[in-house]
Design an enzyme around this catalytic site. Sequence first.
Site, PDB file in Angstrom:
ATOM      1  N   HIS A 161      -8.111   0.900   4.223  1.00  0.00           N
ATOM      2  CA  HIS A 161      -8.667  -0.024   3.202  1.00  0.00           C
ATOM      3  C   HIS A 161      -8.944   0.687   1.877  1.00  0.00           C
ATOM      4  O   HIS A 161      -9.777   0.238   1.100  1.00  0.00           O
ATOM      5  CB  HIS A 161      -9.953  -0.702   3.683  1.00  0.00           C
ATOM      6  CG  HIS A 161      -9.889  -1.227   5.078  1.00  0.00           C
ATOM      7  ND1 HIS A 161      -9.550  -2.522   5.389  1.00  0.00           N
ATOM      8  CD2 HIS A 161     -10.091  -0.603   6.275  1.00  0.00           C
ATOM      9  CE1 HIS A 161      -9.573  -2.690   6.709  1.00  0.00           C
ATOM     10  NE2 HIS A 161      -9.888  -1.532   7.268  1.00  0.00           N
ATOM     11  N   SER A 282       1.307   9.302 -24.428  1.00  0.00           N
ATOM     12  CA  SER A 282       1.063   8.002 -25.045  1.00  0.00           C
ATOM     13  C   SER A 282       1.290   8.131 -26.546  1.00  0.00           C
ATOM     14  O   SER A 282       1.041   9.178 -27.132  1.00  0.00           O
ATOM     15  CB  SER A 282      -0.368   7.568 -24.759  1.00  0.00           C
ATOM     16  OG  SER A 282      -0.807   6.645 -25.739  1.00  0.00           O
ATOM     17  N   LYS A 288      -3.287  11.451 -23.000  1.00  0.00           N
ATOM     18  CA  LYS A 288      -2.646  10.815 -21.841  1.00  0.00           C
ATOM     19  C   LYS A 288      -1.489  11.628 -21.246  1.00  0.00           C
ATOM     20  O   LYS A 288      -0.758  12.326 -21.931  1.00  0.00           O
ATOM     21  CB  LYS A 288      -2.117   9.425 -22.214  1.00  0.00           C
ATOM     22  CG  LYS A 288      -3.186   8.360 -22.353  1.00  0.00           C
ATOM     23  CD  LYS A 288      -3.941   8.075 -21.058  1.00  0.00           C
ATOM     24  CE  LYS A 288      -3.220   7.108 -20.151  1.00  0.00           C
ATOM     25  NZ  LYS A 288      -3.094   5.762 -20.636  1.00  0.00           N
ATOM     26  N   GLU A 295       5.803   5.263 -11.443  1.00  0.00           N
ATOM     27  CA  GLU A 295       5.662   3.827 -11.713  1.00  0.00           C
ATOM     28  C   GLU A 295       7.017   3.128 -11.679  1.00  0.00           C
ATOM     29  O   GLU A 295       7.136   2.008 -11.184  1.00  0.00           O
ATOM     30  CB  GLU A 295       4.999   3.608 -13.075  1.00  0.00           C
ATOM     31  CG  GLU A 295       3.560   4.112 -13.122  1.00  0.00           C
ATOM     32  CD  GLU A 295       3.065   4.194 -14.556  1.00  0.00           C
ATOM     33  OE1 GLU A 295       2.675   3.144 -15.088  1.00  0.00           O
ATOM     34  OE2 GLU A 295       3.096   5.287 -15.140  1.00  0.00           O
TER      35      GLU A 295
END
Length: 467
Positions: A161, A282, A288, A295
Amino acid sequence: MGGRGSNTIWGGRYKLGPAEIMERINASIGFDRRLYAQDIAGSLAHCDMLVAQGILSTKDGRAIKRGLAKVREEIEAGRFKFSTKLEDIHLNVESRLTELIGAAGGRLHTARSRNDQVALDVRLWVRDTIDRLEPMLADLQAALIDRAEEHAATIMPGFTHLQTAQPITFGHHLLAYVEMFGRDRGRLADCRARLNESPLGAAALAGSPHPIDPRKTARALGFARPMANSLDAVSDRDYVVEFIAAASLTAVHLSRLSEEIVIWCSAPFRFIALSDAFTTGSSIMPQKRNPDAAELARGKVGRIVGAFVALCTMLKGLPLTYGKDMQEDKEPLFDAADSLELGVAAMAGMVRDLEANAERMRAVAAADYSVATDLADWLVRKVGLPFREAHHVTGRLVGLAADKGVDLDKLSLAEMRAVEPRIDRSVYRVLTVEASVNARRSLGGTAPANVARAVQEARRRYLGRSR
Ligand code: ARG
């Protein structure tokens, strides 16, 4: 020859050429040119068979083979002029062949139709793709196994979970994916074995009146046998669906690992870091470091599963045999295969690139009463409590520790005994994350000693080597 503007290949009964929109909706050359190598290999085998059976003269056979080699050369050199007027790869190749060698080129299509030809080309293409993916998946497994060996004893939190459950080892976690990719390889191998039959000889749908030998072409092209039924040979695309189904599951596995990499890289976790090679910056936030490759490997699963849905939907209502609908199998197939290859290669790169933050993983693994189960198991073993009661007692001790804001091993013996008088000092030995993972030596368990053995075992099973 047909009328002005009509097709030079099949234009016999045509007076006019197609409407502009007809040409556009009909043409597949924009994407099926990717089948050129398979198309030419199939034609070479077909030509040899025709000569061997006395259907084609040796002289014509030689001219055809020379011409096909030339066509392949032109395509590979980027000199070939593909034409949408000629619809697809089959007609483009045949038309150029005839330009190059003259009338003999028109004999190649004896005892063949584009229907068995395209079925053959796509089968060969899927087979070639599986043969390319297979070592790529093995390489991904090799990367995971190497990192698992390195991190056999690196402790991290195991989750259910996404809540801290029990301490595990990072190596054990990585080996879980080795098993998944192993099954993916098995599915691709099954698909390959089932698709490895030759449709050549089915011709348009009913077979051929010429004295052909489909066994000969099947053998020459590395197939186990010719297909048993000509109607089936030209009309099913189950091998494309099966390949995409196997690809979908592989992509799902890649996606889950990608998701974990994204989570592990995030600031609240900081379990791993990816280098400059596998992250992007970024355009506005200078700090970043985004895990884009993970992804994208995660995102591509949508296209691959989408291809599966597209193919099943395209096929489900088609009466036997061939329907032009089937031309729609190629773009989803190519896109799914390309996406998967990229995902697998990027994942192998990320697995080799990632740096684990063992200190951080251990700290998180030790927090949130992750060794509570070890305490309950100790009460079962040492005090003889039924597990249910041990669970209860442990729950009270966790509650007590939580109230005091300390870990379980920071409770005093007196405090523990107030809950269960039979607890003794030896309980503290099971309350560390190291003790917890070391104790889990059951088959398939997370103990570092197990992982070290599982690494050797995995190398033998999946890579056919001991190191
Ligand atoms: N381009 C076609 C396809 O991909 C080749 C087969 C065409 N067959 C036909 N009877 N028109 O399916």
